[in-house]
Design an enzyme around this catalytic site. Structure first.
Site: not given
Ligand code: PEP
Length: 252
Positions: A12-14, A99, A101, A169, A175, A214, A235-236
């Site tokens: 997920n590049w957000k 999600h 967010e 999640e 994050g 994470s 994500g990241g």
């Molecule tokens: C996400 O936003 O779906 C996520 C899992 O982010 P991260 O891996 O950066 O915690």
């Protein structure tokens, strides 16, 4: 008893990435074409502006492209929104809905998330439906109750293993560099599996349940080995081909 299902590692590049970022997808495609063939499906969900570009880069490679959100309606007066049909037309095969967010920043309720998942089915996209507790809910011992409520409200009645992926999640792990213990992940994923089996029968045994929050190369193998974890939503660490490959390699 959960069935054997092929894992999915989804990035997920957000709100990150411009056209130049396609070099990361090219690099990832090269790694996937190499000698090590991970036993998982690979998906990248870039911002909507990049779906078509990345789909072109991923053409003929083992990388699917997805959206990060969609509107419940097919078209109409919804400035700034994108429909599931538009994502499909742009080359997406999946769409993330619900999600945390989106739930937090846009007030998306379970009912809205469910309508978006139904829109995904209507357009022929696989819906990745996210659930997860906040830190306060976790501290109050409410994790399983919150997850069951979100599953009940966010998953459409017609969900099948082909059309639906669930992503667990924990909001406090996204994050932050913090992750639940493997035991905690196992408990939540077992509860999700049970709820899916109870509601969807055989389809519930086959539905993929991803862990997200994470995930990075250093913890992927441990997290992906937890029972009922059928992949990751990342994500990241999905932004750079090397990091993402380090996670995908948990299935090598
Ligand atoms: C996400 O936003 O779906 C996520 C899992 O982010 P991260 O891996 O950066 O915690």
């Amino acid at each position: 008893m959960a069935a054997r299902v092929k894992a999915l590692v989804a990035g997920n590049w957000k709100m990150n990435g411009v056209r130049a970022s396609k070099k990361e997808v090219t690099a990832l495609a090269r790694k996937l074409a190499g000698k090590t063939k991970p036993a998982c499906d690979v998906l990248i969900c870039p911002p909507a502006t990049l779906v078509t570009t990345l789909k072109e880069v991923a053409k003929g490679r083992k990388i699917a492209i997805g959206g990060q959100d969609c509107h419940a309606k097919q078209s109409g007066a919804h400035t700034g929104d994108i429909s599931a049909e538009m994502l499909k037309d742009a080359g997406a095969a999946y769409v993330i809905v619900g999600h945390s967010e989106r739930r937090a920043d846009h007030g998306e309720t379970d009912k809205i998330v469910r309508a978006k998942a139904e829109a995904a089915y209507r357009a022929g996209l696989v819906a990745i439906i996210c659930v997860g507790e906040t830190e306060d809910e976790r501290d109050a011992g409410q994790t399983l109750k919150v997850i069951r409520t979100q599953l009940k409200g966010s998953l459409p009645d017609g969900a099948t293993a082909k059309t639906t992926v669930v992503a667990y999640e924990p909001v406090w792990a996204i994050g932050t560099g913090r992750t639940p213990t493997s035991d905690d992940v196992a408990k939540v994923h077992a509860a999700i599996r049970k709820a899916l089996e109870k509601r969807f029968g055989a389809e519930g045994t086959k539905m993929r349940i991803l862990y997200g929050g994470s995930v990075k190369p250093s913890n992927a193998s441990e997290l992906m080995a937890v029972p009922n974890v059928n992949g990751a939503l990342v994500g990241g660490a999905s932004l750079k081909a090397d990091d993402f490959w380090g996670i995908i390699s948990a299935y090598a």
